[in-house]
Design an enzyme around this catalytic site. Structure first.
Site, PDB file in Angstrom:
ATOM      1  CB  SER A   1      36.348 -10.080 -21.889  1.00 24.46           C
ATOM      2  OG  SER A   1      35.190 -11.496 -22.083  1.00 24.46           O
ATOM      3  CG  ASN A   2      31.828  -8.130 -17.706  1.00 23.35           C
ATOM      4  OD1 ASN A   2      31.168  -7.324 -17.571  1.00 23.35           O
ATOM      5  ND2 ASN A   2      33.431  -8.006 -17.518  1.00 23.35           N
TER       6      ASN A   2
ATOM      7  CG  HIS B   1      40.440 -10.475 -14.457  1.00 23.67           C
ATOM      8  ND1 HIS B   1      40.806  -9.873 -14.920  1.00 23.67           N
ATOM      9  CD2 HIS B   1      39.529 -11.132 -15.067  1.00 23.67           C
ATOM     10  CE1 HIS B   1      40.355  -8.759 -14.999  1.00 23.67           C
ATOM     11  NE2 HIS B   1      39.669  -9.609 -15.649  1.00 23.67           N
TER      12      HIS B   1
ATOM     13  CB  CYS C   1      36.233 -13.837  -9.036  1.00 20.39           C
ATOM     14  SG  CYS C   1      34.181 -14.387  -8.947  1.00 20.39           S
TER      15      CYS C   1
ATOM     16  CD  GLU D   1      37.154 -16.559 -15.464  1.00 20.44           C
ATOM     17  OE1 GLU D   1      36.623 -17.362 -15.426  1.00 20.44           O
ATOM     18  OE2 GLU D   1      36.733 -15.205 -15.845  1.00 20.44           O
TER      19      GLU D   1
ATOM     20  CB  CYS E   1      29.803 -15.525 -12.629  1.00 22.04           C
ATOM     21  SG  CYS E   1      29.643 -14.152 -11.496  1.00 22.04           S
TER      22      CYS E   1
ATOM     23  CG  HIS F   1      40.108  -5.869 -17.993  1.00 25.16           C
ATOM     24  ND1 HIS F   1      39.928  -6.885 -18.366  1.00 25.16           N
ATOM     25  CD2 HIS F   1      41.527  -5.644 -18.146  1.00 25.16           C
ATOM     26  CE1 HIS F   1      40.830  -7.633 -18.585  1.00 25.16           C
ATOM     27  NE2 HIS F   1      41.723  -7.204 -18.287  1.00 25.16           N
TER      28      HIS F   1
END
Length: 279
Positions: free
Chosen positions: A221-222, A74, A96, A126, A192, A40
């Site tokens: 998102s993060n 994702h 990942c 994800e 994570c 992203h």
């Protein structure tokens, strides 16, 4: 002016692996696609596009033929993998490893008949990918209201996992509420470690600066969660994608500035923001 840059800012292991994978494949293959934007971050996606990499947002967009499809960090549903192969393409899996672990967990637990509860954003790719490996009933929980939608038949067990970038504090709170329902459940915290570290460091820096800059894609998102965390600690928090989005005349009025960045933010963008702040 003092500038504090978060040590954890920028690409995480999974994102770096995915991006490096695509750039490596460019050298080998003319027909190269990614299933969804590889990360992203518009800067990276646009650069890959200039090198001939096409983004497929829906598997039906993939023409019949041959070539390579890279699965982004994702991850994707099991059906996506099967459809890509059916259309004659080879798959390079850049999911990942931490996300892949969740796929394996929910596939195994749902095979036992357990109900899967995924704590995260239902519309995030994800989470969509994780849900696509579930063989039984599943629910996605993002807030307390979502918990009320969980329907558990007598004798059924619940298996709980999390989106890797979910807020750890919120995750624990939601698990506690689920536990109070008296369900027979098992939980694996699949957030994570890099997410935990990044969020904790951002919170710590935001508490002691006059202004906080959060760098990342608008759909990340993060990065959005980093912004929420920093905003709660620092009133002057700015969410930007690149240095062009920031009013540096205003920023230079502050004596102490903090900088953090989402997992999809390249190092060069962070460095550019840092440099501009110092001018």
């Amino acid at each position: 002016m003092e500038i504090i840059i978060a040590k954890s800012a920028g690409f995480c292991f999974g994102v770096k692996k995915a991006v490096d994978t695509v750039y490596d494949e460019i050298q080998k293959q003319n027909s190269l696609y990614t299933y969804g934007p590889i990360i992203h971050n518009e800067e990276v996606v646009n650069d890959l596009s200039s090198k001939g990499v096409e983004v497929i947002n829906d598997i039906d967009e993939l023409p019949e033929g041959q070539g390579i499809v890279v699965i982004r960090s994702h991850g994707a549903t099991k059906k996506v993998y099967e459809t890509i192969e059916q259309k004659g393409y080879s798959i390079v899996d850049a999911t990942c490893p931490f996300v892949k672990k969740i796929h394996n967990l929910v596939e195994e637990e749902s095979s036992k008949g357990n109900i899967i509860v995924i704590i995260g954003n239902e519309k995030h790719p994800e989470v969509e990918g994780i849900r696509g490996w579930v063989k039984s009933e599943s629910f996605v929980v993002e807030n307390q209201d979502d918990i009320e939608k969980i329907n558990v038949s007598d004798g059924k067990k619940i298996f709980i996992v999390s989106q890797t970038t979910f807020n750890p504090i919120k995750f624990n709170n939601l698990v506690e509420i689920i536990a109070q329902k008296g369900y027979d459940y098992n939980v694996v915290n699949t957030i994570c470690n890099a997410t935990n570290t990044r969020q904790a460091e951002a919170r710590e820096i935001a508490r002691k600066v006059d202004a906080m800059i959060v760098i990342g894609g608008k759909n990340s998102s993060n990065t959005q969660k980093l912004y929420e965390i920093c905003s709660a600690e620092c009133d002057n928090t700015f969410y930007i994608q690149t240095a062009n989005d920031l009013d540096f005349d205003k920023i230079r009025q502050y004596s102490r500035i903090g900088i953090t960045a989402g997992a999809s933010t390249p190092k060069n963008i962070i460095e550019e923001v840092h440099t501009e702040c110092q001018k």
